[in-house]
Design a protein around this motif. Structure first.
Motif, short mmCIF file in Angstrom:
data_model
loop_
_atom_site.label_atom_id
_atom_site.label_comp_id
_atom_site.label_asym_id
_atom_site.label_seq_id
_atom_site.Cartn_x
_atom_site.Cartn_y
_atom_site.Cartn_z
N PHE A 113 26.28 -16.81 -13.16
CA PHE A 113 26.52 -15.93 -14.31
C PHE A 113 25.90 -14.75 -14.35
CE2 PHE A 113 27.21 -20.39 -15.62
CZ PHE A 113 28.52 -20.45 -16.30
N ASP A 114 25.67 -14.00 -13.27
CA ASP A 114 25.14 -12.80 -12.96
C ASP A 114 23.72 -12.47 -13.94
OD1 ASP A 114 27.20 -12.00 -11.42
OD2 ASP A 114 28.53 -11.49 -13.10
N VAL A 115 23.05 -13.63 -14.39
CA VAL A 115 21.88 -13.27 -14.94
C VAL A 115 20.96 -12.64 -13.73
CG1 VAL A 115 19.80 -14.19 -16.08
CG2 VAL A 115 22.33 -14.89 -16.46
N TYR A 116 20.86 -13.14 -12.72
CA TYR A 116 20.31 -12.70 -11.55
C TYR A 116 21.24 -12.08 -10.56
CZ TYR A 116 15.57 -14.55 -12.51
OH TYR A 116 14.29 -14.63 -12.80
N ASP A 117 20.74 -11.20 -9.61
CA ASP A 117 21.44 -10.46 -8.47
C ASP A 117 20.69 -10.47 -7.20
OD1 ASP A 117 23.59 -9.58 -7.17
OD2 ASP A 117 23.38 -7.51 -7.88
N PHE A 118 21.31 -11.01 -6.00
CA PHE A 118 20.68 -11.02 -4.71
C PHE A 118 20.09 -9.47 -4.53
CE2 PHE A 118 23.40 -14.79 -4.10
CZ PHE A 118 22.28 -15.44 -3.64
N ARG A 119 19.00 -9.92 -3.98
CA ARG A 119 18.19 -8.46 -3.41
C ARG A 119 18.89 -7.80 -2.25
NH1 ARG A 119 13.30 -7.24 -6.20
NH2 ARG A 119 12.68 -9.18 -7.62
N LYS A 120 19.05 -6.65 -2.09
CA LYS A 120 19.65 -6.31 -0.97
C LYS A 120 18.84 -6.19 0.31
CE LYS A 120 21.94 -2.31 -3.49
NZ LYS A 120 22.10 -1.21 -3.72
N SER A 121 17.40 -6.38 0.56
CA SER A 121 16.39 -6.58 1.41
C SER A 121 15.33 -7.66 1.06
CB SER A 121 16.07 -5.38 1.96
OG SER A 121 15.14 -4.66 1.14
N LEU A 122 14.97 -8.34 2.11
CA LEU A 122 14.00 -9.35 1.93
C LEU A 122 12.95 -9.27 3.07
CD1 LEU A 122 16.46 -12.35 1.28
CD2 LEU A 122 15.28 -11.07 -0.58
N SER A 123 11.82 -9.37 2.44
CA SER A 123 10.77 -9.33 3.41
C SER A 123 10.25 -10.94 3.78
CB SER A 123 9.41 -8.99 2.76
OG SER A 123 8.35 -9.01 3.56
N ILE A 124 10.45 -11.37 5.10
CA ILE A 124 10.15 -12.56 5.61
C ILE A 124 8.87 -13.04 5.18
CG2 ILE A 124 10.52 -14.22 7.60
CD1 ILE A 124 13.24 -13.25 6.42
N PHE A 128 6.37 -16.90 3.25
CA PHE A 128 5.11 -17.52 3.75
C PHE A 128 3.90 -17.21 2.65
CE2 PHE A 128 7.32 -16.53 7.62
CZ PHE A 128 7.35 -17.89 8.01
N ARG A 129 3.96 -16.00 1.84
CA ARG A 129 3.30 -15.86 0.87
C ARG A 129 3.27 -16.85 -0.35
NH1 ARG A 129 3.55 -13.71 -3.91
NH2 ARG A 129 5.49 -12.86 -3.21
N ILE A 130 4.44 -17.32 -0.60
CA ILE A 130 5.06 -18.11 -1.72
C ILE A 130 4.48 -19.45 -1.47
CG2 ILE A 130 6.97 -19.11 -3.08
CD1 ILE A 130 8.44 -16.15 -2.56
N LEU A 131 4.88 -19.78 0.12
CA LEU A 131 4.39 -21.12 0.44
C LEU A 131 2.91 -21.34 0.13
CD1 LEU A 131 6.72 -21.62 3.49
CD2 LEU A 131 6.64 -23.17 1.49
N GLY A 132 2.22 -20.43 0.73
CA GLY A 132 0.93 -20.45 0.57
C GLY A 132 0.14 -20.64 -0.94
N THR A 133 0.95 -19.66 -1.74
CA THR A 133 0.59 -19.70 -3.02
C THR A 133 0.71 -21.07 -3.80
OG1 THR A 133 0.86 -17.64 -3.29
CG2 THR A 133 0.92 -18.65 -5.33
N ALA A 134 1.97 -21.61 -3.61
CA ALA A 134 2.48 -22.83 -4.32
C ALA A 134 1.55 -23.91 -3.74
CB ALA A 134 3.84 -23.15 -3.74
N GLY A 135 1.06 -23.96 -2.62
CA GLY A 135 0.37 -25.03 -1.93
C GLY A 135 -1.11 -25.03 -2.44
N ALA A 136 -1.66 -23.86 -2.50
CA ALA A 136 -3.09 -23.61 -2.74
C ALA A 136 -3.34 -23.89 -4.46
CB ALA A 136 -3.44 -22.15 -2.67
N VAL A 137 -2.33 -23.14 -5.01
CA VAL A 137 -2.55 -23.37 -6.61
C VAL A 137 -2.41 -24.73 -7.28
CG1 VAL A 137 -1.54 -22.52 -8.90
CG2 VAL A 137 -1.83 -20.97 -7.00
N ALA A 138 -1.22 -25.50 -6.48
CA ALA A 138 -1.03 -26.96 -6.81
C ALA A 138 -2.36 -27.81 -6.60
CB ALA A 138 0.11 -27.41 -6.07
N VAL A 139 -2.73 -27.56 -5.36
CA VAL A 139 -3.77 -28.43 -4.80
C VAL A 139 -5.13 -28.07 -5.90
CG1 VAL A 139 -5.67 -28.90 -3.07
CG2 VAL A 139 -3.04 -28.78 -2.51
N LEU A 140 -5.31 -26.88 -6.12
CA LEU A 140 -6.57 -26.54 -7.05
C LEU A 140 -6.38 -26.93 -8.27
CD1 LEU A 140 -9.33 -25.07 -7.40
CD2 LEU A 140 -7.91 -23.04 -7.55
N GLU A 141 -5.23 -26.84 -9.06
CA GLU A 141 -5.08 -27.20 -10.62
C GLU A 141 -5.01 -28.37 -10.48
OE1 GLU A 141 -2.24 -24.57 -12.42
OE2 GLU A 141 -3.27 -22.71 -12.19
N GLU A 142 -4.12 -29.23 -9.81
CA GLU A 142 -4.11 -30.51 -9.89
C GLU A 142 -5.36 -31.50 -9.50
OE1 GLU A 142 -1.58 -32.23 -11.36
OE2 GLU A 142 -1.11 -30.13 -11.43
#
Length: 264
Positions: A113-124, A128-142
């Motif tokens: 519905f065009d609320v978001y639009d794909f970015r033209k370039s992505l940093s690979i 990995f930063r998102i994976l690390g953040t999700a894992g670390a924050v989830a383990v620590l906060e839980e």
């Protein structure tokens, strides 16, 4: 009325965490700034003091756990209701799936519905930063909120009250962030204490604050119930990590095209 010693000691623990964070944040800021300027840890360059203070609260919460456990009389995690889980892989993957499926569906709807639009370039490296953040924050906060805080609350109150109290604190803590300032004042030994009056300065205005508190409290209740049902943290860690990864992955691969209504 007779006071509850476990509840009072829980309040003392949080007070100790804040006090320790106020004391250690200035020297850690000075050390981090020096290491950044010397090129040893360059990514710390430009980090404002309030970000050091936020990290120091997390560090203090971990450092204060052992004396807090000794004070309350806890020697093993099973005294907090956490036991060994032979099905931990199943619970972890189940939590990830339950969290990611609706997030993926919501993201697909945003893109359709065009609320978001794909970015033209992505940093690979971003994924990995998102994976690390999700894992670390989830383990620590839980561990802190569902393992320690919920477990301590259960020692002094009924399960329903323990779930509500721990979930309320979980929601409130997420808004304890100091807003950015145009000019950072000079950091001294008492600068940590100066952060306390501003600790909620970055909270959004009402009614967004109300919706945010309600959403986070509901999430906290779901995570607490998952912990109580399994007597383990793996299901809640999977749920928490899946929510973080899904939200941040959407921000990584797409961006807002329009401003959403205030209710969102």
């Amino acid at each position: 009325m007779k006071s509850n010693p476990v509840f009072l000691r829980l309040l003392a623990y949080f007070s100790g965490v804040i006090l320790l964070a106020c004391l250690i944040s200035p020297p850690l800021y000075w050390a981090g700034t020096a290491l950044a300027e010397s090129g040893v840890i360059p990514f710390l360059k430009g980090f404002p003091f309030h970000r050091y203070f936020s990290r120091c609260i997390q560090i203090s919460a971990l450092l204060m756990l052992w004396p807090a456990f000794r004070w309350v009389g806890i020697r093993r995690l099973d005294e907090l209701g956490i036991v060994r889980n032979p099905l931990w892989r199943r619970d972890l993957l189940t939590g990830l799936a339950i969290a990611l499926i609706p997030v993926i569906a919501l993201g697909a709807g945003y893109l359709a519905f065009d609320v978001y639009d794909f970015r033209k370039s992505l940093s690979i490296s971003g994924i990995f930063r998102i994976l690390g953040t999700a894992g670390a924050v989830a383990v620590l906060e839980e561990f802190l909120f569902r393992g320690v805080l919920l477990g301590l609350c259960l020692r002094s109150m009924r399960p329903a009250a323990a779930v509500l109290l721990s979930s309320s604190l979980f929601a409130i803590v997420h808004f304890m962030r100091v807003a950015k300032s145009a000019a950072e004042p000079a950091v001294g030994w008492l600068s940590g204490f100066g952060q306390l009056p501003q600790v909620f300065s970055s909270a959004p205005p009402w009614p967004l604050l109300g919706w945010g508190l309600f959403s986070l409290m509901l999430a906290g209740i779901l995570l607490a119930v998952a912990t109580l049902r399994t007597r383990s943290l793996f299901l809640s860690i999977g749920l928490h990590a899946g929510w973080i990864f899904g939200q941040q992955a959407l921000q990584w691969m797409a961006k807002f095209r329009i401003k959403p209504p205030d209710a969102l």
